[in-house]
Design a protein around this motif. Structure first.
Motif, PDB file in Angstrom:
ATOM      1  N   ASN A 143       1.195  -1.516   0.174  1.00  0.00           N
ATOM      2  CA  ASN A 143       0.346  -0.329  -0.007  1.00  0.00           C
ATOM      3  C   ASN A 143       1.042   1.448  -0.075  1.00  0.00           C
ATOM      4  O   ASN A 143       0.159   2.352  -0.051  1.00  0.00           O
ATOM      5  N   LEU A 144       2.165   1.323  -0.177  1.00  0.00           N
ATOM      6  CA  LEU A 144       3.364   2.188   0.658  1.00  0.00           C
ATOM      7  C   LEU A 144       2.720   3.120  -0.983  1.00  0.00           C
ATOM      8  O   LEU A 144       2.837   2.448  -2.551  1.00  0.00           O
ATOM      9  N   ARG A 145       2.611   4.610  -0.793  1.00  0.00           N
ATOM     10  CA  ARG A 145       2.505   5.385  -2.085  1.00  0.00           C
ATOM     11  C   ARG A 145       3.870   6.675  -1.496  1.00  0.00           C
ATOM     12  O   ARG A 145       4.097   7.142  -0.836  1.00  0.00           O
ATOM     13  N   ASP A 146       4.158   7.199  -3.290  1.00  0.00           N
ATOM     14  CA  ASP A 146       5.568   8.163  -3.251  1.00  0.00           C
ATOM     15  C   ASP A 146       4.325   9.495  -2.568  1.00  0.00           C
ATOM     16  O   ASP A 146       3.943  10.076  -3.622  1.00  0.00           O
ATOM     17  N   VAL A 147       4.576  10.026  -1.791  1.00  0.00           N
ATOM     18  CA  VAL A 147       3.757  11.164  -1.308  1.00  0.00           C
ATOM     19  C   VAL A 147       5.233  12.423  -1.556  1.00  0.00           C
ATOM     20  O   VAL A 147       4.515  13.593  -1.092  1.00  0.00           O
ATOM     21  N   GLY A 148       5.970  12.442  -2.221  1.00  0.00           N
ATOM     22  CA  GLY A 148       7.039  13.438  -1.804  1.00  0.00           C
ATOM     23  C   GLY A 148       8.044  13.548  -1.068  1.00  0.00           C
ATOM     24  O   GLY A 148       8.402  13.371  -0.409  1.00  0.00           O
ATOM     25  N   ASP A 149       9.286  14.504  -1.690  1.00  0.00           N
ATOM     26  CA  ASP A 149       9.806  14.911  -0.826  1.00  0.00           C
ATOM     27  C   ASP A 149      11.096  14.364   0.034  1.00  0.00           C
ATOM     28  O   ASP A 149      10.911  13.985   1.284  1.00  0.00           O
ATOM     29  N   GLY A 150      10.958  12.844  -0.129  1.00  0.00           N
ATOM     30  CA  GLY A 150      11.717  11.704  -0.281  1.00  0.00           C
ATOM     31  C   GLY A 150      11.059  10.425   1.321  1.00  0.00           C
ATOM     32  O   GLY A 150      11.245   9.431   1.357  1.00  0.00           O
ATOM     33  N   VAL A 151       9.489  11.148   0.576  1.00  0.00           N
ATOM     34  CA  VAL A 151       8.342  10.325   2.125  1.00  0.00           C
ATOM     35  C   VAL A 151       7.999   9.359   1.454  1.00  0.00           C
ATOM     36  O   VAL A 151       7.210   9.927  -0.090  1.00  0.00           O
ATOM     37  N   VAL A 152       7.515   7.920   1.850  1.00  0.00           N
ATOM     38  CA  VAL A 152       6.729   7.469   1.946  1.00  0.00           C
ATOM     39  C   VAL A 152       5.483   6.900   2.303  1.00  0.00           C
ATOM     40  O   VAL A 152       5.506   6.909   3.984  1.00  0.00           O
ATOM     41  N   TRP A 153       4.283   6.615   2.542  1.00  0.00           N
ATOM     42  CA  TRP A 153       3.221   6.500   3.409  1.00  0.00           C
ATOM     43  C   TRP A 153       2.574   5.712   3.104  1.00  0.00           C
ATOM     44  O   TRP A 153       2.003   4.814   1.659  1.00  0.00           O
ATOM     45  N   ALA A 154       2.243   4.821   4.050  1.00  0.00           N
ATOM     46  CA  ALA A 154       0.666   3.860   3.854  1.00  0.00           C
ATOM     47  C   ALA A 154      -0.281   4.158   4.437  1.00  0.00           C
ATOM     48  O   ALA A 154       0.240   4.528   6.058  1.00  0.00           O
ATOM     49  N   PRO A 155      -1.393   4.050   4.512  1.00  0.00           N
ATOM     50  CA  PRO A 155      -2.306   3.649   5.561  1.00  0.00           C
ATOM     51  C   PRO A 155      -2.560   2.232   6.579  1.00  0.00           C
ATOM     52  O   PRO A 155      -1.430   1.164   6.356  1.00  0.00           O
ATOM     53  N   ALA A 156      -2.304   2.727   7.731  1.00  0.00           N
ATOM     54  CA  ALA A 156      -2.209   2.060   9.067  1.00  0.00           C
ATOM     55  C   ALA A 156      -3.255   0.778   9.976  1.00  0.00           C
ATOM     56  O   ALA A 156      -4.127   1.756   9.872  1.00  0.00           O
ATOM     57  N   ASP A 157      -3.483  -0.427   9.697  1.00  0.00           N
ATOM     58  CA  ASP A 157      -4.692  -0.716  10.867  1.00  0.00           C
ATOM     59  C   ASP A 157      -3.179  -0.987  11.872  1.00  0.00           C
ATOM     60  O   ASP A 157      -2.465  -0.901  12.542  1.00  0.00           O
ATOM     61  N   VAL A 158      -4.588  -1.469  12.317  1.00  0.00           N
ATOM     62  CA  VAL A 158      -3.986  -1.157  14.462  1.00  0.00           C
ATOM     63  C   VAL A 158      -4.608  -2.472  15.076  1.00  0.00           C
ATOM     64  O   VAL A 158      -5.249  -3.015  15.380  1.00  0.00           O
ATOM     65  N   PHE A 159      -3.624  -2.965  15.593  1.00  0.00           N
ATOM     66  CA  PHE A 159      -3.437  -4.759  16.090  1.00  0.00           C
ATOM     67  C   PHE A 159      -2.672  -4.251  17.962  1.00  0.00           C
ATOM     68  O   PHE A 159      -2.396  -3.142  17.929  1.00  0.00           O
ATOM     69  N   ASP A 160      -2.973  -5.200  18.772  1.00  0.00           N
ATOM     70  CA  ASP A 160      -2.454  -5.176  19.919  1.00  0.00           C
ATOM     71  C   ASP A 160      -1.628  -6.077  20.092  1.00  0.00           C
ATOM     72  O   ASP A 160      -0.763  -6.487  18.787  1.00  0.00           O
ATOM     73  N   GLN A 161      -0.404  -6.522  20.990  1.00  0.00           N
ATOM     74  CA  GLN A 161      -0.353  -5.856  21.782  1.00  0.00           C
ATOM     75  C   GLN A 161       0.702  -7.772  21.141  1.00  0.00           C
ATOM     76  O   GLN A 161       2.036  -8.741  20.866  1.00  0.00           O
ATOM     77  N   HIS A 162      -0.471  -8.288  20.653  1.00  0.00           N
ATOM     78  CA  HIS A 162       0.009  -9.956  20.564  1.00  0.00           C
ATOM     79  C   HIS A 162      -0.851 -10.518  18.524  1.00  0.00           C
ATOM     80  O   HIS A 162      -0.444 -11.581  18.618  1.00  0.00           O
ATOM     81  N   GLY A 163      -0.288  -9.047  18.529  1.00  0.00           N
ATOM     82  CA  GLY A 163      -0.902  -9.782  16.984  1.00  0.00           C
ATOM     83  C   GLY A 163      -2.040  -9.944  15.807  1.00  0.00           C
ATOM     84  O   GLY A 163      -2.543  -9.703  14.866  1.00  0.00           O
ATOM     85  N   PRO A 176     -14.146   6.070  -8.420  1.00  0.00           N
ATOM     86  CA  PRO A 176     -14.389   4.853  -7.582  1.00  0.00           C
ATOM     87  C   PRO A 176     -13.866   3.916  -7.756  1.00  0.00           C
ATOM     88  O   PRO A 176     -12.970   2.942  -8.748  1.00  0.00           O
ATOM     89  N   ARG A 177     -13.787   3.129  -6.263  1.00  0.00           N
ATOM     90  CA  ARG A 177     -12.992   1.370  -6.177  1.00  0.00           C
ATOM     91  C   ARG A 177     -13.497   0.657  -4.886  1.00  0.00           C
ATOM     92  O   ARG A 177     -14.738   1.213  -4.278  1.00  0.00           O
ATOM     93  N   ASP A 178     -13.278   0.211  -4.575  1.00  0.00           N
ATOM     94  CA  ASP A 178     -13.272  -1.217  -3.198  1.00  0.00           C
ATOM     95  C   ASP A 178     -13.187  -0.369  -2.597  1.00  0.00           C
ATOM     96  O   ASP A 178     -13.209   0.718  -1.908  1.00  0.00           O
ATOM     97  N   PRO A 179     -14.073  -0.184  -1.625  1.00  0.00           N
ATOM     98  CA  PRO A 179     -14.436   0.153  -0.554  1.00  0.00           C
ATOM     99  C   PRO A 179     -13.624   1.641   0.405  1.00  0.00           C
ATOM    100  O   PRO A 179     -13.414   1.717   0.870  1.00  0.00           O
ATOM    101  N   LEU A 180     -12.529  -0.742   1.242  1.00  0.00           N
ATOM    102  CA  LEU A 180     -11.644   0.340   1.406  1.00  0.00           C
ATOM    103  C   LEU A 180     -10.595   0.712   0.811  1.00  0.00           C
ATOM    104  O   LEU A 180      -9.980   1.635   0.843  1.00  0.00           O
ATOM    105  N   GLY A 181     -10.096   0.712  -0.406  1.00  0.00           N
ATOM    106  CA  GLY A 181      -9.212   1.365  -1.191  1.00  0.00           C
ATOM    107  C   GLY A 181      -9.841   2.980  -1.252  1.00  0.00           C
ATOM    108  O   GLY A 181      -8.729   3.822  -1.650  1.00  0.00           O
ATOM    109  N   ALA A 182     -11.451   3.106  -1.365  1.00  0.00           N
ATOM    110  CA  ALA A 182     -11.637   3.394  -1.330  1.00  0.00           C
ATOM    111  C   ALA A 182     -11.374   5.279   0.053  1.00  0.00           C
ATOM    112  O   ALA A 182     -11.186   6.047  -0.194  1.00  0.00           O
ATOM    113  N   ALA A 183     -11.492   4.398   0.596  1.00  0.00           N
ATOM    114  CA  ALA A 183     -11.587   4.846   2.364  1.00  0.00           C
ATOM    115  C   ALA A 183      -9.702   5.344   2.364  1.00  0.00           C
ATOM    116  O   ALA A 183      -9.182   6.647   2.322  1.00  0.00           O
ATOM    117  N   ASP A 184      -8.987   4.293   1.453  1.00  0.00           N
ATOM    118  CA  ASP A 184      -7.284   4.907   1.878  1.00  0.00           C
ATOM    119  C   ASP A 184      -7.208   6.194   0.772  1.00  0.00           C
ATOM    120  O   ASP A 184      -6.254   7.136   1.347  1.00  0.00           O
TER     121      ASP A 184
END
Length: 438
Positions: A79-99, A190-198
């Motif tokens: 999901n990484l995207r080049d957003v310029g100035d040497g920065v790449v970005w991706a949406p993150a998911d949230v997990f607990d410490q056990h995965g 338009p695209r799949d709902p998760l990709g669209a929210a990203d």
């Protein structure tokens, strides 16, 4: 196999992963590119308090969410995207410490909603429209709503934004000057709902970065200036069941299939109960008024921009096919949660065969009392305590979002309401003007 990030982004110096919290604000962690593997596997630590930050950064702790504990933000390298100035970005998911995926992970909530549709043989596509206002040291030149001169006044900004979007792989289908001074709208493909929210999260990031490069700030506030034009975050939805589009080619009104009628019926039936998800910031009620094209009237109509649900028919001028536009959403909403509840409402309507009231072919405010009753037209709630009480009592919202998410959302919006309910709109608008920018 996905190409390694080191090869895809040879000039990248660091990696950013972000979530959208329950106040609709983007929050992030960044690592050197050399730690990308750790970001994608173990994840980066984040306090549970991230789930109860308000738009102004006050904390709205609950009995379940406090200073104790830890979470992990994890990204997917694909999901990484080049957003310029040497920065790449991706949406993150949230997990607990056990995965395990956290029940508060808003991307996970949307994934569950998509899975519920799939279990009934339904595939959704979503397209978002984002409005924002550019704020600079000097006011813009003469402004005309949707004007040629207005958009050319900011041609440098617009060109750089489209170039940045191309580099990042974000498909912007349309950009135009909007109603208010220095207000613009972009339409995302338009695209799949998760990709669209990203894509919403990415679009806000890019708009904000390009605006700063031009000496401007981009405001995604529902009402950047008290008394001025409001910003919407309209969401278009199309549904296909077992390969058949349900919003066109059917025997119903305006070509709707029975599933399409029921989907719209479900959205309208539950919409007043989920406004706590879609438009419950301290500024949202200022925008959600009749006459502001914000969908303040709970009704539907073919190409009716004052209705909460606008049907866009399948015509030669609509190459993506038929869709419905849900208009009351504003940029303070979390796009993952707003998408999840819309899908959930539509699915509930289909499963229960909820009836669809008459469509409204005119400005709902001009209807006679008799016509208003036939079309079951009401005004959507704008009082935050009422919104939150209705949300807590809504079984569909609770099923889609879960108890943990509703608890966090209610706590955040309640705290914001308490902080700003007695303040003048101009003061609130100034304080929160850039809260939803990236």
């Amino acid at each position: 196999m996905t190409e390694p990030a080191a090869d895809r982004f040879p000039r990248a110096s660091f990696v950013v992963g972000s979530i959208v919290d329950y106040a609709g604000v983007a929050r992030a962690k960044a690592v050197p590119r050399t730690r990308l593997d750790a970001f994608a596997t173990a994840g980066m630590g984040a306090s549970p308090s991230w789930n109860v930050f308000c738009a102004d950064d006050q904390l709205a702790f609950t009995p379940e969410i406090s200073v104790v504990g830890d979470l992990r933000l994890r990204i997917d390298e694909s999901n990484l995207r080049d957003v310029g100035d040497g920065v790449v970005w991706a949406p993150a998911d949230v997990f607990d410490q056990h995965g395990a995926r956290s029940p508060l992970c808003t991307r996970g909530i949307l994934e569950r909603a998509i899975g519920a549709l799939a279990a009934d043989g339904i595939v959704a596509r979503v397209g978002h429209e984002l409005e924002f206002v550019l704020v600079g040291a000097t006011p813009p030149g003469p402004w005309s709503a949707y004007g040629l001169g207005s958009v050319l006044e900011r041609a440098g900004f617009a060109g750089d934004l489209l170039a940045a979007a191309h580099t990042a792989g974000l498909e912007i289908e349309q950009l135009h000057a909007e109603y208010g001074p220095d207000q613009f709208e972009i339409s995302l493909a338009p695209r799949d709902p998760l990709g669209a929210a990203d894509d919403v999260a990415l679009a806000r990031l890019l708009v904000s970065r390009v605006a700063r490069a031009h000496g401007l700030r981009a405001s995604f506030s529902p009402v950047p200036f008290a008394g001025g034009a409001g910003n919407g975050a309209h969401q278009h939805l199309s549904l296909v069941r077992d390969g058949v589009p349900v919003l066109s080619g059917g025997p119903g009104v305006h070509g709707l299939h029975h599933d399409g009628e029921a989907a719209i019926g479900g959205i309208l039936h539950h919409l007043p109960d989920v406004m706590g998800v879609l438009a419950a910031s301290a500024l949202s009620g200022l925008r959600l008024q009749p006459g502001m094209w914000s969908g303040a009237h709970c009704c539907w109509g073919l190409e009716n921009r004052e209705a909460a649900v606008r049907l866009c028919a399948a015509t030669a001028g609509n190459p993506h096919g038929a869709s419905i536009e849900v208009k009351p959403i504003d940029p303070s909403a979390n796009p993952y949660l707003s998408s999840a509840v819309i899908l959930g409402m539509a699915l509930d309507g289909i499963r229960r065969r909820l009836p669809l009231a008459e469509d409204v072919p005119m400005n709902p405010a001009e209807l006679s009392d008799e016509a208003r009753a036939r079309a079951q037209v009401t005004l959507l709630p704008t009082d935050v305590p009422e919104m939150l009480a209705r949300l807590q009592a809504c079984a569909v919202a609770r099923d889609v979002l879960g108890d943990a998410a509703i608890g966090a959302l209610v706590s955040v919006r309640s705290a914001e309401h308490t902080a700003y309910a007695e303040k003048e709109p101009a003061e609130v608008a100034e304080r929160l003007r850039f809260a939803w920018s990236a």
